[in-house]
Design a protein around this motif. Structure first.
Motif, mmCIF file in Angstrom:
data_model
loop_
_atom_site.group_PDB
_atom_site.id
_atom_site.type_symbol
_atom_site.label_atom_id
_atom_site.label_comp_id
_atom_site.label_asym_id
_atom_site.label_seq_id
_atom_site.Cartn_x
_atom_site.Cartn_y
_atom_site.Cartn_z
ATOM 1 N N ASP A 167 0.866 -1.173 0.000
ATOM 2 C CA ASP A 167 0.000 0.000 0.000
ATOM 3 C C ASP A 167 0.902 1.222 0.000
ATOM 4 O OD1 ASP A 167 -3.081 0.810 1.322
ATOM 5 O OD2 ASP A 167 -1.491 2.306 1.152
ATOM 6 N N ALA A 168 0.622 2.173 -0.839
ATOM 7 C CA ALA A 168 1.453 3.373 -0.927
ATOM 8 C C ALA A 168 1.403 4.177 0.366
ATOM 9 C CB ALA A 168 0.994 4.226 -2.102
ATOM 10 N N GLY A 169 0.334 4.089 1.130
ATOM 11 C CA GLY A 169 0.205 4.835 2.372
ATOM 12 C C GLY A 169 0.507 3.975 3.581
ATOM 13 N N ALA A 170 1.354 2.969 3.434
ATOM 14 C CA ALA A 170 1.647 2.022 4.504
ATOM 15 C C ALA A 170 2.181 2.717 5.748
ATOM 16 C CB ALA A 170 2.652 0.991 4.018
ATOM 17 N N ARG A 171 2.039 2.055 6.868
ATOM 18 C CA ARG A 171 2.553 2.545 8.138
ATOM 19 C C ARG A 171 4.062 2.333 8.167
ATOM 20 N NH1 ARG A 171 -1.276 5.856 9.430
ATOM 21 N NH2 ARG A 171 -3.251 4.895 9.893
ATOM 22 N N VAL A 172 4.631 2.187 9.347
ATOM 23 C CA VAL A 172 6.082 2.009 9.488
ATOM 24 C C VAL A 172 6.529 0.910 8.536
ATOM 25 C CG1 VAL A 172 7.934 1.385 11.068
ATOM 26 C CG2 VAL A 172 6.011 2.733 11.911
ATOM 27 N N ARG A 173 7.530 1.212 7.735
ATOM 28 C CA ARG A 173 7.996 0.251 6.733
ATOM 29 C C ARG A 173 9.319 -0.361 7.150
ATOM 30 N NH1 ARG A 173 6.957 2.573 0.725
ATOM 31 N NH2 ARG A 173 4.713 2.759 0.894
ATOM 32 N N LEU A 174 9.415 -1.659 7.015
ATOM 33 C CA LEU A 174 10.660 -2.344 7.309
ATOM 34 C C LEU A 174 11.712 -1.914 6.294
ATOM 35 C CD1 LEU A 174 9.380 -5.927 8.168
ATOM 36 C CD2 LEU A 174 9.570 -3.910 9.624
ATOM 37 N N GLY A 175 12.932 -1.715 6.792
ATOM 38 C CA GLY A 175 14.029 -1.285 5.943
ATOM 39 C C GLY A 175 14.132 0.220 5.782
ATOM 40 N N GLU A 176 13.112 0.924 6.217
ATOM 41 C CA GLU A 176 13.101 2.376 6.082
ATOM 42 C C GLU A 176 14.086 3.027 7.054
ATOM 43 O OE1 GLU A 176 9.514 5.036 7.171
ATOM 44 O OE2 GLU A 176 9.384 4.644 5.011
ATOM 45 N N ALA A 177 14.743 4.085 6.589
ATOM 46 C CA ALA A 177 15.660 4.828 7.456
ATOM 47 C C ALA A 177 14.870 5.656 8.461
ATOM 48 C CB ALA A 177 16.539 5.750 6.619
ATOM 49 N N LEU A 178 15.424 5.793 9.658
ATOM 50 C CA LEU A 178 14.776 6.619 10.672
ATOM 51 C C LEU A 178 14.825 8.089 10.274
ATOM 52 C CD1 LEU A 178 16.266 5.153 13.976
ATOM 53 C CD2 LEU A 178 13.986 4.747 13.022
ATOM 54 N N PRO A 179 13.770 8.832 10.608
ATOM 55 C CA PRO A 179 13.830 10.284 10.428
ATOM 56 C C PRO A 179 14.856 10.872 11.402
ATOM 57 C CG PRO A 179 11.575 9.531 10.886
ATOM 58 C CD PRO A 179 12.489 8.373 11.101
#
Length: 133
Positions: free
Chosen positions: A20-32
């Motif tokens: 889903d393009a509006g997904a919640r926390v994504r695995l592999g994503e860099a922290l803000p």
């Protein structure tokens, strides 16, 4: 755990990998952007004042043997275990929103500044790691 908000069905499906393009926390994503130095593997707990009793959650993450970061989002102070430096205020809330946290508390297992695993309102005390490994 008592007092934890239940994840809506959509959040649960997203957590299970439904694209889903509006997904919640994504695995592999860099922290803000955040105020702490990265520590290899670490646990980040993002919570708010209305999470209820988080004693069991704090006990589980503190016993994992990893650095624990406490992010008190939504601008209402809430306690964390003694000895934890809690990040509060508008920047902490912006951090949670940039991650797209949908349900508090959220527990993130992070390595090298990237999300390895995430539990939004569903953490049961198992990070899936062996303490000290």
């Amino acid at each position: 755990m008592p007092g934890m908000k239940r994840a809506p069905l959509l959040t649960l499906l997203l957590a299970l990998g439904t694209p889903d393009a509006g997904a919640r926390v994504r695995l592999g994503e860099a922290l803000p952007a955040h105020p702490w130095a990265e520590a290899g593997r670490e646990v980040i707990v993002v919570y708010s004042h209305d999470c209820g009793d988080l004693g069991e959650l704090w006990g589980a993450v503190m016993s994992a043997g990893l650095p624990v970061r406490a992010v008190n989002a939504e601008d209402v102070p809430a306690p964390a275990p003694a000895g934890l430096n809690v990040w509060r205020g508008a920047e902490a809330t912006a951090f949670a929103r940039a991650l797209r946290v949908g349900t508090y508390p959220a527990v993130l297992l992070v390595r090298g500044g990237r999300v390895l695993n995430a539990w939004e309102g569903t953490f049961r005390g198992d990070l899936g790691i062996t303490p000290g490994s």
